[in-house]
Design a protein around this motif. Structure first.
Motif, PDB file in Angstrom:
ATOM      1  N   ASN A 143     -18.342  -4.636 -13.756  1.00  0.00           N
ATOM      2  CA  ASN A 143     -17.650  -3.300 -13.673  1.00  0.00           C
ATOM      3  C   ASN A 143     -17.532  -2.730 -14.942  1.00  0.00           C
ATOM      4  O   ASN A 143     -17.874  -1.716 -14.913  1.00  0.00           O
ATOM      5  N   VAL A 176     -10.263  -9.958  -4.832  1.00  0.00           N
ATOM      6  CA  VAL A 176      -9.831  -8.481  -4.890  1.00  0.00           C
ATOM      7  C   VAL A 176      -9.777  -7.872  -3.550  1.00  0.00           C
ATOM      8  O   VAL A 176      -8.888  -7.104  -3.075  1.00  0.00           O
ATOM      9  N   PHE A 177     -10.813  -8.231  -2.705  1.00  0.00           N
ATOM     10  CA  PHE A 177     -10.866  -7.528  -1.222  1.00  0.00           C
ATOM     11  C   PHE A 177     -10.507  -8.245  -0.112  1.00  0.00           C
ATOM     12  O   PHE A 177     -10.556  -7.955   0.928  1.00  0.00           O
ATOM     13  N   ARG A 201      -4.903   2.524  -0.944  1.00  0.00           N
ATOM     14  CA  ARG A 201      -6.159   2.113  -0.579  1.00  0.00           C
ATOM     15  C   ARG A 201      -7.219   2.551  -1.174  1.00  0.00           C
ATOM     16  O   ARG A 201      -8.278   2.822  -0.658  1.00  0.00           O
ATOM     17  N   LEU A 231      -8.962   1.254  -3.492  1.00  0.00           N
ATOM     18  CA  LEU A 231      -9.933  -0.022  -3.722  1.00  0.00           C
ATOM     19  C   LEU A 231     -11.196   0.476  -2.944  1.00  0.00           C
ATOM     20  O   LEU A 231     -12.471   0.561  -3.501  1.00  0.00           O
ATOM     21  N   ARG A 232     -11.064   0.806  -1.584  1.00  0.00           N
ATOM     22  CA  ARG A 232     -12.354   1.060  -0.829  1.00  0.00           C
ATOM     23  C   ARG A 232     -13.224   2.371  -1.571  1.00  0.00           C
ATOM     24  O   ARG A 232     -14.417   2.390  -1.070  1.00  0.00           O
ATOM     25  N   ARG A 260     -12.932   3.525  -4.375  1.00  0.00           N
ATOM     26  CA  ARG A 260     -13.734   3.124  -5.730  1.00  0.00           C
ATOM     27  C   ARG A 260     -14.953   2.359  -5.214  1.00  0.00           C
ATOM     28  O   ARG A 260     -16.073   2.502  -5.924  1.00  0.00           O
ATOM     29  N   LEU A 261     -14.866   1.390  -4.349  1.00  0.00           N
ATOM     30  CA  LEU A 261     -16.025   0.718  -4.115  1.00  0.00           C
ATOM     31  C   LEU A 261     -17.307   1.443  -3.334  1.00  0.00           C
ATOM     32  O   LEU A 261     -18.414   1.154  -3.766  1.00  0.00           O
ATOM     33  N   TYR A 308     -15.024  -2.455   5.125  1.00  0.00           N
ATOM     34  CA  TYR A 308     -14.209  -1.211   4.921  1.00  0.00           C
ATOM     35  C   TYR A 308     -14.330  -0.009   5.804  1.00  0.00           C
ATOM     36  O   TYR A 308     -15.679   0.235   6.264  1.00  0.00           O
ATOM     37  N   GLU A 334      -7.014  -5.764   4.178  1.00  0.00           N
ATOM     38  CA  GLU A 334      -8.083  -4.869   3.361  1.00  0.00           C
ATOM     39  C   GLU A 334      -8.955  -4.107   3.972  1.00  0.00           C
ATOM     40  O   GLU A 334      -9.396  -3.040   4.177  1.00  0.00           O
ATOM     41  N   GLN A 349       0.786  -1.251   0.010  1.00  0.00           N
ATOM     42  CA  GLN A 349       0.185  -0.190   0.124  1.00  0.00           C
ATOM     43  C   GLN A 349       0.756   1.282   0.123  1.00  0.00           C
ATOM     44  O   GLN A 349       0.649   2.176  -0.950  1.00  0.00           O
ATOM     45  N   GLU A 398      -3.700   6.396  -3.104  1.00  0.00           N
ATOM     46  CA  GLU A 398      -3.920   5.010  -4.213  1.00  0.00           C
ATOM     47  C   GLU A 398      -3.642   3.987  -3.433  1.00  0.00           C
ATOM     48  O   GLU A 398      -4.148   2.843  -4.050  1.00  0.00           O
TER      49      GLU A 398
END
Length: 445
Positions: A169, A232-233, A391, A393-394, A396-397, A360, A434, A58, A389
């Motif tokens: 997606n 992914v998560f 982290r 993912l969270r 974006r989710l 998350y 994550e 990360q 960047e």
């Protein structure tokens, strides 16, 4: 006078230290480091990632992105970010035309003319799509106009569940995302959190659940992608991120909305003295029994698993359990619906019970005192405190949940407010890779 290069130097130092940590962790795991050209599964892909290794990756991701933001002209960065949809569109071309499968049996590569012939897409155009994706390290041009798979592109193979969540997606969700602004500025849908008022519903003409009912092929694709979602998560990190092994023998874990119970099965393996109650919709009970019979028949024979149907909006879970566990349930629902779910769980709890949510936790991007969150890990300066960047993912989710379901990921304050609203006190937040383990108990009367 401080050096004008101080932020640049500090970011490089963070990257250097984090790379050393990555090397040390791979050495400790006795694993070779993967290569981008690899197409076979790497052992790290099925390993529960140690927290130190995850933090290092990360840090590298966040620092490299911030370094790029410093040195690349802002006009180019903003133009490229506005064009991210082109990468998404190119991925969909590769998915729908099965490029990864076409290349699967050709480790030395296949000429673009043959790729075009098998995919049905004009040679010049499919070559340009592949070149863009290869520039993003997805696919590999082994020599001029000769293409092969690599470590990233094998995620698009038809036998890889990751393919199907990427497809959702890039297709159903991605197209709907183009209507985010129109939905937000609308006087009806803008302030609403109803699933009927999402960008998804605006684009497709119906909410996501009705869309799946009317398009069973899309529903099946989404379901096939759930194991890919878990990849992914990194949901399995919860197994070792929470001290399940320390729970006294004879304790009961109620997995509420647990699907087929993949996670609770692994927790039961970790603590053989634990008794599990698996609760989900009636339609999932028999498939769950079949899975446990195939993979954990010893737990069934020992009488340490019970399958109980539930509609968590209407029903109270099995009462008096020591632990109630919900994995990625609350993020599917807006606050009012989430309060209903949590209130029903609270009715089942006894004074010593604990409720653990695996979710998350969204962090702020500022370091000012008002935003200090001592319960959460923050990144070292000069990184953004939420690792940027690293982290992403969270975040974006979070927007994906807004677009598709009208729901959201939550901050620590949001989780405290949810608990307080139904009489639950937030006790602790544990970093479990994550995701985090958010633990509640009954609030004092």
């Amino acid at each position: 006078m401080a050096s004008t290069f101080s932020e640049l130097d500090d970011l490089v130092a963070l990257i250097t230290t984090a790379v050393a940590d990555v090397k040390a962790e791979y050495t400790k795991l006795n694993l070779p480091f993967p290569k981008l050209a690899d197409v076979n599964p790497h052992p790290i892909d099925s390993t529960i990632i140690p927290q130190k290794l995850q933090r290092a990756t990360q840090t590298i991701s966040g620092a490299c992105a911030q370094l790029s933001a410093l040195v690349v002209p802002p006009s180019q960065i903003m133009y490229m970010r506005a064009g991210d949809f082109i990468t998404t569109a190119s991925l969909r071309v590769a998915l729908e035309s099965n490029i990864a499968d076409i290349l699967k049996d050709h480790p030395d590569g296949l000429h673009v003319s043959e790729v075009a012939s098998r995919s049905g897409i004009e040679q010049g155009k499919i070559g340009r799509v592949l070149r863009l994706l290869a520039t993003k390290h997805c696919f590999r041009e082994v020599k001029k106009d000769v293409w092969a798979n690599n470590r990233l592109s094998v995620g698009l193979l038809q036998d890889n569940p990751l393919r199907y969540i990427i497809a959702f997606n890039a297709d159903d969700s991605g197209k709907a995302g183009g209507y985010l602004y129109e939905t937000l500025e609308d006087k009806v849908s803008g302030p609403s959190y109803a699933v009927e008022h999402t960008p998804f519903a605006r684009f497709h003409g119906k909410p996501v659940w009705d869309f799946f009912l009317d398009n069973p092929d899309r529903s099946q694709r989404f379901s096939k992608g759930m194991p890919g979602f878990a990849q992914v998560f990194d949901t399995n990190t919860m197994i070792h991120g929470y001290p399940w092994q320390d729970i006294p023998a004879g304790s009961t874990l109620c997995d509420v909305g647990g699907g087929f119970g993949h996670i609770s099965m692994n927790i039961a393996r970790l603590n053989p003295g634990l008794r599990v109650v698996l609760q989900d919709l009636p339609s999932n009970v028999e498939p769950a029994k079949a899975l446990w019979q195939a993979q954990a028949s010893d737990i069934i024979q020992a009488g340490k698993i019970e399958f109980v149907p539930i509609d968590f909006f209407k029903d109270i879970p099995v009462a008096g359990c020591d632990y109630y566990y919900m994995k990625h349930v609350i993020h599917n629902w807006p606050d009012n619906a989430s309060k209903t779910i949590l209130a029903n769980v609270k009715k089942a709890m006894q004074p010593n019970s604990r409720l653990i949510l695996q979710e998350y936790v969204i962090q702020h991007t500022s370091r000012d005192q008002d935003n200090a969150q001592n319960d959460l890990e923050t990144a070292p300066e000069p990184l953004l405190p939420n690792f940027g960047e690293g982290r992403f993912l969270r975040y974006r989710l979070d927007l994906s949940m807004m677009i598709v379901f009208g729901s959201h990921e939550r901050t620590l304050d949001n989780f405290k407010e949810l608990g307080n609203a139904v009489g639950l006190e937030l006790v602790e937040v544990r970093n479990c890779g994550e995701l985090s383990a958010i633990e509640y108990r009954l609030a004092e009367p």
